[in-house]
Design an enzyme around this catalytic site. Structure first.
Site, PDB file in Angstrom:
ATOM      1  N   LYS A  80       9.762   7.550   7.107  1.00 48.03           N
ATOM      2  CA  LYS A  80       9.781   6.392   6.207  1.00 48.03           C
ATOM      3  C   LYS A  80       9.847   5.072   6.991  1.00 48.03           C
ATOM      4  CE  LYS A  80      10.349   8.924   2.326  1.00 48.03           C
ATOM      5  NZ  LYS A  80      10.179  10.272   2.895  1.00 48.03           N
ATOM      6  N   ASP A  81      10.409   5.123   8.205  1.00 49.32           N
ATOM      7  CA  ASP A  81      10.487   3.917   9.036  1.00 49.32           C
ATOM      8  C   ASP A  81       9.108   3.349   9.357  1.00 49.32           C
ATOM      9  OD1 ASP A  81      13.298   3.961   9.326  1.00 49.32           O
ATOM     10  OD2 ASP A  81      13.163   5.364  10.996  1.00 49.32           O
TER      11      ASP A  81
END
Ligand SMILES: *Cc1c(COP(=O)(O)O)cnc(C)c1O
Length: 495
Positions: free
Chosen positions: A112-113
Site C-alpha cells: 500500500k505504501d
C-alpha cells in the site's frame, strides 16, 4: 492533450485527472476510468539506466495530463525518497525459478505504501489546481495495512488531516502498535468497539452526511478519500510493473520484447488491475495470474463467469485478501462490457441487490489474458516452508498465496514464460503466521518475541518500520462505539 476520465456508471460524467484524484468516487457511485488507455512509447531498453522516479514520471505523465511536469516530478520526488529502505524502491529478486517484485520497502512494509506515499501529494496538488482552499480531511476504516500506510503517507503533509478507525480486536498486535504510535500533528487514530464492517459503514455514512459536510465547510474542511478506488492510487501502481521489466532487461534476465507473466495476490483487485493497464499500455505481458486465498470469489468468477459473494467470509492468514467484494473489478467489467455504462450499472446494482451477477459469453471471451487461481490455508503455509527450505527466502502469507498459484499454473500448463510475483508484504509484518508455517513450535509464541528472532532466521535486517515501533511511545488512546464515530470526528476537528 488532456486525458479525460469518465464514470463507469454514467457516460456523460467527464472530469480531468486532478478532479478525479480529489473526489475519489464519481457522484453516481461509479469509478473513474481513463477515456483511452495511453500507449507507452519510450523503448524500454532506453530506460535501463533510469531511476524508479524517472520511470514513474514517464508512466504517470500519460495519465495525469493536467499536472504540469514540475508538479508531477515534485510529487514523485517527495514520495519516493529515503522513506524507502532501498534505492531501487521496488527491487526484483530472483528466488529459485521465479522473480519476486518486492513492493514492501516503504514506510509500513506493505505494498500500500507504493501508492499511499504519493497520493497525499497528488491530492494537495490537485486541491491547489482546482482552487480548493479547505483543508482536506481523510477518513479511513482499516482492517490493518491500509490504515498505517495512509497515516504514514499523510502525516504532516500540509493542508491535510487524517483520521483512522480500526476494529479494536480485529487487527494484529503489530498492526495496532504501528498505528497507535504514529507521529504527526495532523493524524488521529481511533479504536472502534466493533468489527471492520461497522468501521467501514460508519465512515461511508459520514462521507454522505450532508449536515456534516456543511459543518466541515463552515470550519474550512472537506472530505476526500484515500480508498483504493481512487485513480491516484491506481496510476502509481502501474509504474512498478514497467520497473520490474526494466530491471530484468538491464540484467539480461529477459530479452527485449520477451513476454512475462505477472502473478498478483489479490483482494480488492487494485494491484492486478494496474498490471492489466500496464499490459494494455504495451508492456510485454502474456498472462495475468489472479491469486486468491480461500475467499476465492475471483477464482470462481474467472472460471465460471459468475460473480457470487453469497458465501461464508473466511478469516485467513492473508487478511488483506479477505474480501468478498472486489471494488476495482468494476473497471474491468466496464471494459469488457464495451465501455457500456448502463450494463455496468445494472450488473453492480444486481450485485448490491442479490450479491451476484453473471457476465455474457462475449464478455468472458475478453478475459483470456487472466488466469484465476487460489491457495488454501494449508497450501499457503506449505508454500512458505517449501520455498524457505529450497531457497532460504521467506515470504509473507499474501505473497505465498501468489507463489503457490504460480507453481500450480506452471505444472498445469508447462508455460515457459518467466513469472514475476508481486510480493505485497514483508514477512516481518506477519511474523507469527510465517514462523509457525516454518516451525510449528512457534505457534503460540508472542509476535514481539518472534520478531527478535527473525533477522537471524531470514538473513534480512530488521526494517526500520519494525525497529521503530518496538519501544515507541503510544500516542493515540481514543476509543469509541460505532454510534459515536461522527461525534468523535467532530470532537477531533473541534467542529
Ligand atoms: C492490499 C493488499 C493486497 C491486495 O491488493 P488489492 O489491490 O486489494 O487486490 C495483497 N497483499 C497485501 C499485503 C495487501 O496489503
Amino acid at each position: 492533450m488532456d486525458l479525460w476520465y469518465k464514470s463507469t456508471r454514467d457516460s456523460k460524467e467527464r472530469v480531468r485527472a486532478s478532479e478525479a484524484v480529489l473526489t475519489g468516487l464519481a457522484p453516481d457511485g461509479g469509478l473513474y476510468v481513463p477515456e483511452t488507455v495511453p500507449e507507452f512509447t519510450v523503448p524500454l531498453k532506453d530506460l535501463t539506466d533510469a531511476r524508479y522516479q524517472d520511470v514513474a514520471y514517464e508512466v504517470m505523465r500519460l495519465f495525469l495530463t493536467d499536472y504540469t511536469e514540475a508538479e508531477l516530478k515534485d510529487c514523485i520526488e517527495k514520495a519516493y525518497d529515503s522513506k524507502f529502505d532501498v534505492p531501487e524502491i521496488a527491487p526484483v529478486v530472483k528466488v529459485g525459478y521465479v522473480y519476486h517484485l518486492e513492493l514492501f520497502h516503504g514506510a509500513t512494509i506493505a505494498f500500500k505504501d507504493m501508492a499511499l506515499s504519493i497520493l497525499p501529494y497528488l491530492m494537495t496538488t490537485a486541491a491547489r489546481k482546482n482552487q480548493v482552499e479547505n483543508e482536506i480531511v481523510i477518513l479511513t476504516a482499516t482492517s490493518g495495512d491500509t490504515g498505517k500506510a495512509a497515516l504514514a503517507g499523510f502525516a504532516d503533509v500540509p493542508g491535510t488531516r487524517i483520521i483512522v478507525f480500526y476494529p479494536k480486536d480485529g487487527v494484529s498486535k503489530i498492526q495496532e502498535r504501528q498505528m497507535v504510535t504514529q507521529k504527526g500533528g495532523n493524524v488521529d487514530v481511533v479504536a472502534l468497539h466493533g468489527n471492520f464492517d461497522s468501521a467501514q459503514n460508519g465512515v461511508k455514512a459520514m462521507y454522505t452526511d450532508q449536515a456534516l459536510k456543511e459543518e466541515l465547510a463552515a470550519d474550512g474542511y472537506q472530505f476526500s478519500s484515500a480508498n483504493s478506488i481512487n485513480i491516484g492510487r491506481l496510476v502509481p501502481q502501474i509504474v512498478y510493473y514497467f520497473w520490474a521489466y526494466i530491471q530484468m532487461l538491464s540484467r539480461g534476465q529477459i530479452e527485449d520484447g520477451e513476454e512475462i507473466n505477472l502473478v498478483v495476490p489479490t483482494g480488492n483487485f487494485g494491484n492486478i488491475l494496474a498490471a492489466y493497464y500496464a499490459k494494455r499500455m504495451g508492456l510485454p505481458v502474456k498472462k495475468l495470474l489472479c491469486a486468491s486465498n480461500e475467499n476465492k470469489v475471483l477464482y470462481d468468477f474467472f472460471t465460471t463467469g459468475i460473480y457470487d459473494k453469497n458465501r461464508d467470509f473466511i478469516l485467513t492468514i492473508s487478511p488483506s485478501m479477505d474480501i468478498l467484494i472486489s471494488s476495482n473489478l468494476e473497471r474491468l467489467i466496464y471494459e469488457i462490457a464495451g465501455e457500456d455504462a448502463r450494463i455496468t450499472r445494472e450488473l453492480m446494482e444486481e450485485l448490491s441487490r442479490t450479491g451476484r451477477y453473471t457476465i455474457t459469453q462475449e464478455m468472458r471471451d475478453q478475459l483470456d489474458c487472466f488466469v484465476g487461481g487460489f491457495a488454501t490455508e494449508t497450501q499457503t503455509k506449505e508454500q512458505i516452508r517449501e520455498v524457505y527450505q529450497r531457497t532460504g527466502y521467506i515470504m509473507d502469507p499474501h505473497t505465498a498465496v501468489a507463489s503457490f498459484v504460480c507453481k500450480q499454473y506452471r505444472v498445469d500448463t508447462n508455460d515457459p514464460a518467466k513469472c514475476v510475483i508481486a510480493s505485497t508484504a514483508s514477512p516481518y509484518k506477519f511474523v507469527g503466521s510465517v514462523m509457525s508455517a516454518i516451525d510449528s513450535s512457534c505457534e503460540n509464541v508472542d509476535e514481539f518475541t518472534l520478531l527478535k528472532e527473525f533477522p537471524k532466521l531470514s538473513h534480512t535486517p530488521m526494517p526500520p518500520a519494525i525497529r521503530d515501533i518496538l519501544d515507541a511511545e503510544v500516542l493515540h488512546h481514543r476509543e469509541c462505539d460505532p454510534g459515536q464515530m461522527k461525534a468523535t470526528v467532530e470532537d477531533i476537528l473541534h467542529l
